[in-house]
Design a protein around this motif. Structure first.
Motif, short mmCIF file in Angstrom:
data_model
loop_
_atom_site.label_atom_id
_atom_site.label_comp_id
_atom_site.label_asym_id
_atom_site.label_seq_id
_atom_site.Cartn_x
_atom_site.Cartn_y
_atom_site.Cartn_z
N ILE A 437 0.86 -1.20 0.00
CA ILE A 437 0.00 0.00 0.00
C ILE A 437 0.89 1.24 0.00
N THR A 438 0.85 1.99 -1.08
CA THR A 438 1.57 3.26 -1.16
C THR A 438 0.60 4.40 -0.86
N PRO A 439 1.09 5.59 -0.57
CA PRO A 439 0.18 6.73 -0.38
C PRO A 439 -0.74 6.96 -1.58
N ALA A 440 -0.21 6.76 -2.80
CA ALA A 440 -1.05 6.98 -3.99
C ALA A 440 -2.17 5.95 -4.06
N THR A 441 -1.86 4.70 -3.73
CA THR A 441 -2.91 3.68 -3.69
C THR A 441 -3.96 4.03 -2.65
N PHE A 442 -3.51 4.44 -1.47
CA PHE A 442 -4.46 4.77 -0.40
C PHE A 442 -5.28 6.00 -0.77
#
Length: 624
Positions: A437-442
């Motif tokens: 989970i990356t910030p962009a995914t979240f």
């Protein structure tokens, strides 16, 4: 003629000037006259080490240690060379001998602790690192080694703190800073994410990379992945080439599967059906365990170990011993199931273990190893790969490159949503490892939740700290954290069963769901993914395309969110998709283990025949 001392002095100056070949010539000339000279033996060993010729360094350091047994330096240098050559148990013994002479020297304590870490004697390693720090609190290497050991033990908060302390003492140590960053990623701590991602990209592009797998988690950039693999192999050093083993004249090649994951692990769950179905008239099948945690005596670990014709546990063996065993067994095709994943030994395959070597399944990227002949792909994944920029030649299988086991569990009872503490509303889920989970995914997930008010997101988290961090991130993005529901580690059967309580699986990017995507479809849950250009970013897309669900493959974040929101608000459309997903459907091309085995064996036979015709490795394409 120069006096011997002049030759040694000249060799030292050349070494200090990094003129290594010239320095080696001078010191070897000196050793012809003074073969027992301590300084010359140490210098010659050091030059070979700097040339990454660790096997050539060893005889000089051994001779020095034997001739000067009361010298802590001689034992220390021998231990370092042994570590570089992969001879960890002997290296640990050399460091122990040095510590008997200098028991409180931080440098020796740190070297010994690093060896103990490699031997999985973690508690002893932590004790020695802490003693080194007690003696010299500003010894950055001890803080770094302690952090690395804590990270292996998955104590990420403590590991991050120790890495940061190492970087505080040595501000030039970018690797310590990056490791602290990656410890944070393991627990959804995204502090200064953009800053550290930029540094990681820069260092990896320059082939400075300690753990290539991390690049796959962060970047949808195949060229970065290739540089990461190459850099890691360079950092591990290279062994002395072995004589080429002649090709056996046989129509029944001997396969050697090498892995540290012959245990309850996704690789074994995917692979076991293939191993069981290999045609023994055409192949002999050997499994070699190269490390990893102990495996239970039952379950999937036992099943895959007994599936091989011969299984050899070399978990505690040195790299040299494993290479010798592979050559003794006359393995014809060595299949690396690890790449650069946890517990991997990529240096085992350089020099090569077998006449042919294949990168398969465990690591979704090029190995970066020129000794690796082939990589197994499929048409969907191969579509975006620039084959001029990877070290292997492609083997392209029909359908999906990923094998699946048609005997995987079929949960008898699907628990209710109430048992999972889920509300009676639309349930998005993602059971990928949190580090994906990356910030962009979240960000993308939270935009979906804001747009679909009557929905929750159900996530897998192995501990409460990750859950706390993700709740805080949801709040920062304007989403009520109570709409994020967490579940922990359960048995594989329970993991499959809980998919029955989810409406739609939301994938991560750039490292998408792999085994998890197959699990979801096996249990009847649709998966929505986003694809990129890298191998790791296209696996879930390949799985969905093979299953016949191309409408669940998005090509951008915007498209991903649009499909998710549409399906959440269109129960009829979602139900039509779910009706096409038959739980435990062994007739699906994705889960047809025999069909996969037939294709894979055709590829192996083509590879073997090509070499038998004295052709270099080349592109292999197997038709459906």
């Amino acid at each position: 003629m120069k006096p011997p001392s002049a030759s040694l002095e000249k060799a030292l100056k050349l070494f200090q000037a990094n003129q290594l070949p010239a320095a080696l010539k001078e010191v070897r000339a000196f050793l012809q006259i003074r073969p027992n000279n301590f300084e010359a033996l140490q210098l010659c060993g050091a030059i070979f080490s700097d040339l990454n010729r660790h096997d050539d360094a060893l005889p000089h350091f051994r001779r020095a240690a034997n001739l000067y047994p009361n010298s802590a330096q001689s034992h220390h240098n021998l231990g370092k060379a042994l570590m570089s050559a992969g001879e960890i148990p002997e290296a640990s013994g050399s460091f122990a001998a040095a510590l008997k002479i200098e028991p409180r020297m931080p440098l020796l304590l740190c070297a010994s602790a690093n060896a103990l870490t490699e031997l999985k004697r973690y508690d002893e390693a932590v004790t020695q690192f802490k003693l080194a720090i007690a003696v010299d609190a500003n010894f950055a290497d001890a803080h770094y080694g302690l952090a690395r050991t804590l990270m292996i033990r998955k104590n990420y908060p403590a590991a991050k703190a120790a890495f940061l302390q190492a970087s505080k003492i040595n501000p030039q140590d970018n690797q310590a800073k990056l490791n602290a960053f990656h410890c944070g990623l393991e627990i959804a701590d995204w502090h200064e994410f953009d800053k550290w991602t930029a540094l990681s990209r820069s260092l990896t592009r320059d082939s400075i990379c300690e753990a290539p797998f991390r690049a796959l988690l962060l970047f949808d950039e195949p060229e970065i992945h290739a540089a990461a693999g190459k850099g890691a192999l360079t950092m591990r050093g290279q062994s002395k080439p072995l004589p080429q083993r002649p090709r056996r004249t046989t129509n029944r090649p001997r396969l050697g599967y090498f892995s540290s994951d012959f245990r309850p692990h996704p690789t074994s769950r995917l692979l076991v059906g293939l191993i069981e179905r290999h045609n023994r008239e055409n192949f002999e099948v050997i499994g070699v365990s190269t490390g990893g945690p102990p495996s239970p005596s039952d379950g999937i670990g036992q099943r895959i170990r007994t599936a091989f014709d011969t299984f050899i546990d070399m978990s505690e063996a040195t790299n040299t011993a494993i290479r010798d065993k592979a050559r003794e067994l006359e393995i014809d095709i060595a299949i690396d199931l690890m790449g650069h994943t946890e517990y991997a030994r990529p240096e085992l395959f350089s020099p090569r273990l077998a006449p042919l070597q294949i990168n398969f399944l465990g690591y979704p990227a090029t190995s970066g190893n020129p000794e690796m002949d082939y990589i197994v792909l499929d048409p969907f994944i191969a579509e975006t790969i620039d084959f001029q920029k990877i070290t292997e030649r492609p083997v392209i299988l029909p359908g999906c490159y990923q094998p699946n086991d048609d005997r995987r569990p079929t949960p008898p009872i699907m628990p209710s949503r109430t048992q999972h503490h889920l509300p009676d509303t639309f349930v998005f889920c993602c059971f990928n490892e949190p580090r994906k989970i990356t910030p962009a995914t979240f960000d993308s997930w939270m935009r979906i939740l804001r747009a679909t008010k009557q929905s929750v997101l159900w996530l897998y988290t192995p501990n409460e700290l990750i859950a706390e961090n993700l709740r805080a991130e949801a709040s920062r993005r304007g989403v009520d954290p109570s709409r994020i529901i967490f579940c922990g580690r359960v048995s594989h059967e329970e993991h499959l069963a809980r998919y029955g309580s989810a409406d739609l699986f939301l994938d991560t990017f750039p490292y998408t769901a792999h085994t998890t995507a197959s699990d979801a479809l096996w249990a009847g849950c649709p998966v929505l993914t986003r694809i990129g250009t890298s191998f790791a970013s296209r696996v879930a897309g390949s799985i969905l395309a093979t299953y016949g669900l191309p409408e669940l493959i998005a090509k951008s974040s915007d498209e991903f969110e649009m499909i998710a929101c549409r399906l959440a608000s269109s129960p009829g459309e979602l139900q039509a998709i779910r009706d096409r997903i038959v739980p435990y459907d062994v007739a699906s091309p994705l889960f047809d283990t025999q069909r996969y085995t037939d294709s894979f064996e055709k590829a192996l036979q083509a590879i073997w025949a090509r070499q038998g015709a004295h052709k270099n490795p080349g592109r292999i394409v197997i038709s459906a």
